[in-house]
Design an enzyme around this catalytic site. Structure first.
Site, PDB file in Angstrom:
ATOM      1  N   PRO A 184       0.991  -1.034  -0.040  1.00 52.73           N
ATOM      2  CA  PRO A 184       0.080   0.077   0.255  1.00 52.73           C
ATOM      3  C   PRO A 184       0.905   1.200  -0.054  1.00 52.73           C
ATOM      4  O   PRO A 184       1.755   1.171   0.674  1.00 52.73           O
ATOM      5  CB  PRO A 184      -1.075  -0.209   1.269  1.00 52.73           C
ATOM      6  CG  PRO A 184       0.116  -1.029   2.131  1.00 52.73           C
ATOM      7  CD  PRO A 184       0.921  -2.034   1.217  1.00 52.73           C
TER       8      PRO A 184
ATOM      9  N   CYS B 126       1.540  29.674 -15.059  1.00 51.89           N
ATOM     10  CA  CYS B 126       1.201  30.420 -16.286  1.00 51.89           C
ATOM     11  C   CYS B 126       0.660  29.294 -17.048  1.00 51.89           C
ATOM     12  O   CYS B 126       1.387  28.793 -18.376  1.00 51.89           O
ATOM     13  CB  CYS B 126       2.502  30.959 -16.727  1.00 51.89           C
ATOM     14  SG  CYS B 126       2.211  32.314 -17.942  1.00 51.89           S
TER      15      CYS B 126
HETATM   16  N1  LLP Z   1       2.986  -1.350  -5.989  1.00 52.40           N
HETATM   17  C1  LLP Z   1       3.284  -1.128  -7.253  1.00 52.40           C
HETATM   18  C2  LLP Z   1       4.000  -2.153  -7.968  1.00 52.40           C
HETATM   19  C3  LLP Z   1       2.731   0.040  -7.909  1.00 52.40           C
HETATM   20  O1  LLP Z   1       2.838   0.260  -9.040  1.00 52.40           O
HETATM   21  C4  LLP Z   1       2.063   0.854  -7.094  1.00 52.40           C
HETATM   22  C5  LLP Z   1       1.604   2.282  -7.626  1.00 52.40           C
HETATM   23  C6  LLP Z   1       1.781   0.368  -5.630  1.00 52.40           C
HETATM   24  C7  LLP Z   1       2.324  -0.591  -5.210  1.00 52.40           C
HETATM   25  C8  LLP Z   1       1.183   1.582  -4.747  1.00 52.40           C
HETATM   26  O2  LLP Z   1      -0.323   1.812  -5.126  1.00 52.40           O
HETATM   27  P1  LLP Z   1      -1.190   2.667  -4.261  1.00 52.40           P
HETATM   28  O3  LLP Z   1      -1.479   1.659  -2.915  1.00 52.40           O
HETATM   29  O4  LLP Z   1      -0.509   3.806  -3.786  1.00 52.40           O
HETATM   30  O5  LLP Z   1      -2.412   2.720  -4.921  1.00 52.40           O
HETATM   31  N2  LLP Z   1       0.309   8.881  -9.223  1.00 52.40           N
HETATM   32  C9  LLP Z   1      -1.022   8.180  -9.379  1.00 52.40           C
HETATM   33  C10 LLP Z   1      -0.635   6.872  -8.773  1.00 52.40           C
HETATM   34  C11 LLP Z   1       0.120   5.993  -9.393  1.00 52.40           C
HETATM   35  C12 LLP Z   1       0.389   4.543  -8.820  1.00 52.40           C
HETATM   36  C13 LLP Z   1       1.202   3.697  -9.372  1.00 52.40           C
HETATM   37  N3  LLP Z   1       1.610   2.495  -8.731  1.00 52.40           N
HETATM   38  C14 LLP Z   1      -1.845   9.000  -8.668  1.00 52.40           C
HETATM   39  O6  LLP Z   1      -1.274  10.158  -8.251  1.00 52.40           O
HETATM   40  O7  LLP Z   1      -2.881   8.564  -8.392  1.00 52.40           O
END
Ligand code: LLP
Length: 431
Positions: A291, A361
């Site tokens: 997570p 901008c």
């Molecule tokens: N593990 C892997 C291999 C991942 O690619 C990701 C997220 C996570 C764990 C963690 O996922 P989470 O629990 O945070 O959902 N920049 C985007 C989110 C991109 C997530 C990419 N991978 C945003 O701002 O929503």
């Protein structure tokens, strides 16, 4: 309120983690990022407890560093006894600088360079999550050269569409991440890994997406992965000891999102996964989750100072704040919803419809459109809630705007965890 760490005090001002946010904005300046350390620890403990209770001892979460990366967050992860997932040398370096033992690190990424591989091996990264056959061979070659062995997982694409927004879907067959089962390549890379003498294959990894609200996509992915594990066992005799299902549980950004009880979702996930493993006839491997968002998002709040308030007669109102897409690019990138408060007048009637926009901008520099808040005046403090994940970590210096200061708040006391970037910092590398 949106989350229990947000409130209104008797002066009618917004509070976060028990602190008057307007006073913090006055004391430290804006844009200012607040992080509720107690909340991060609570979120971690919920995951840890739910995972050991439902999946068994030795099953634990890894903090996905990409959601938020600075030394203080790794100190918390270390103290709470969880692992971490990194996708770059920079994240590994930051964790190590914070005293985090890289034995508990999982090194991800679809393009680890030779230098990345060398750094990871040299610094004792516990587990490499190998994305593809090319990387596997490069890793093995490096290990041969330095005479070391490396524990690895293989990143597999189960081919799942988790119904979340496209930009963060990562588990589908034609994704840039991992090696797909559907094309036969996952079996090939497993056989290749088993044939190499410098890597120790312990299991598989998959990640289905992000901002997912229920257990179903995880269970679907686990089902495919468990069947794959059973198939590989039958074909090769190799039994996977570890299954990492990635990250992705969602977070409540706005009132219309549900409250998510992570312990309950993990419990539901585990019940179905255990039943499936029994049906398929394999022992449940050690389960790992990664997570990011759900550990830190609701521990964050960003404060800004209102500058110009303007009305385009007959059209709309704009409230311009002293930050924007450099510190929070998520509306510009994904039209992500956020809850905005007029922290200075939190108890007043919300009667002013407006778009809250940044100072860059660029027309797309928007924090949120169509919000209704108590009418702000120049100098008011505006707060944007649930900014702990993917804000600071995705921040830029666009328009040469320095990154904000981060305050860690614990037990009603604040301390500076990351100082405000200065103009000098921004030209420090320029010769
Ligand atoms: N593990 C892997 C291999 C991942 O690619 C990701 C997220 C996570 C764990 C963690 O996922 P989470 O629990 O945070 O959902 N920049 C985007 C989110 C991109 C997530 C990419 N991978 C945003 O701002 O929503």
């Amino acid at each position: 309120m949106l989350h229990k760490n947000i409130g209104i005090n008797k002066e009618g001002r917004l509070t976060f983690a028990g602190m008057d946010v307007v006073s913090l904005a006055e004391k430290y300046g804006t844009p200012l990022m607040l992080l509720d350390e107690d909340r991060i620890r609570e979120n971690i403990r919920v995951y840890k407890k739910a995972m050991t209770e439902n999946f068994g001892e030795g099953c634990f979460p890894l903090f996905a560093s990409k959601a938020l990366c600075f030394k203080g967050v790794y100190r918390i992860a270390k103290e709470e006894g969880i692992g971490m997932d990194a996708v770059s040398v920079g994240e590994l370096y930051t964790a190590e600088a914070a005293g985090f033992d890289l034995k508990k690190a999982y090194f991800h990424g679809n393009n680890k360079t030779d230098a990345d591989i060398a750094f990871g091996v040299e610094h004792g990264v516990g587990t490499f999550v190998v994305d593809n056959a090319d990387e596997l061979l490069a890793l093995d070659k490096h290990l041969e050269k330095v005479g070391k062995k490396q524990r690895i997982l293989l990143r597999i694409s189960p081919g799942i569409d988790p119904h979340t927004f496209q930009a963060v879907v990562t588990g589908s067959v034609d994704s840039k991440f991992g090696t797909p089962i559907a094309t036969g390549q996952a079996e090939e890379i497993t056989r290749l890994a088993l044939s190499l003498k410098n890597v120790e294959l312990v299991g598989f990894h998959c990640h289905v997406g992000s901002q997912i609200f229920d257990h179903e996509p995880f269970v679907d992915a686990a089902d495919i992965m468990l069947r794959f594990i059973a198939y590989i066992r039958a074909q090769t005799g190799f039994t996977a000891k570890e299954l990492n299902l990635g990250g992705g549980l969602g977070v409540r950004y706005v009132e219309s999102h549900p409250h998510i009880d992570y312990a309950e979702v993990i419990g539901e996930m585990a019940a179905v996964i255990k039943a499936r493993a029994a049906e398929i006839g394999i022992e449940l491997p050690k389960m790992v989750l990664e997570p990011g968002r759900s550990l830190v998002a609701d521990a964050g709040m960003t404060l800004y100072t209102v500058g110009s308030v303007k009305t385009i007669t007959g059209y709309k109102n704009y409230v311009s704040i002293d930050g924007g897409m450099p510190d929070n690019p998520r509306f510009a990138l994904y039209q992500s919803p956020y809850t905005v408060y007029n922290a200075s007048r939190a108890a007043e009637e919300a009667d002013f419809p407006c778009s809250v926009v940044g100072r860059c901008c660029e027309s797309g520099d928007i924090i949120q459109e169509n919000v209704v808040i108590p009418r702000p005046q120049r100098g008011d403090t505006v707060a944007v809630a649930v900014t702990g994940a993917y804000n600071y970590s995705m921040a830029s210096n666009y328009n040469r705007i320095p990154r904000p200061l981060i305050l860690l708040i614990s037990g009603g006391k604040e301390k500076v965890a990351v100082r405000r970037e200065t103009n000098e910092d921004m030209i420090a590398n320029e010769v």
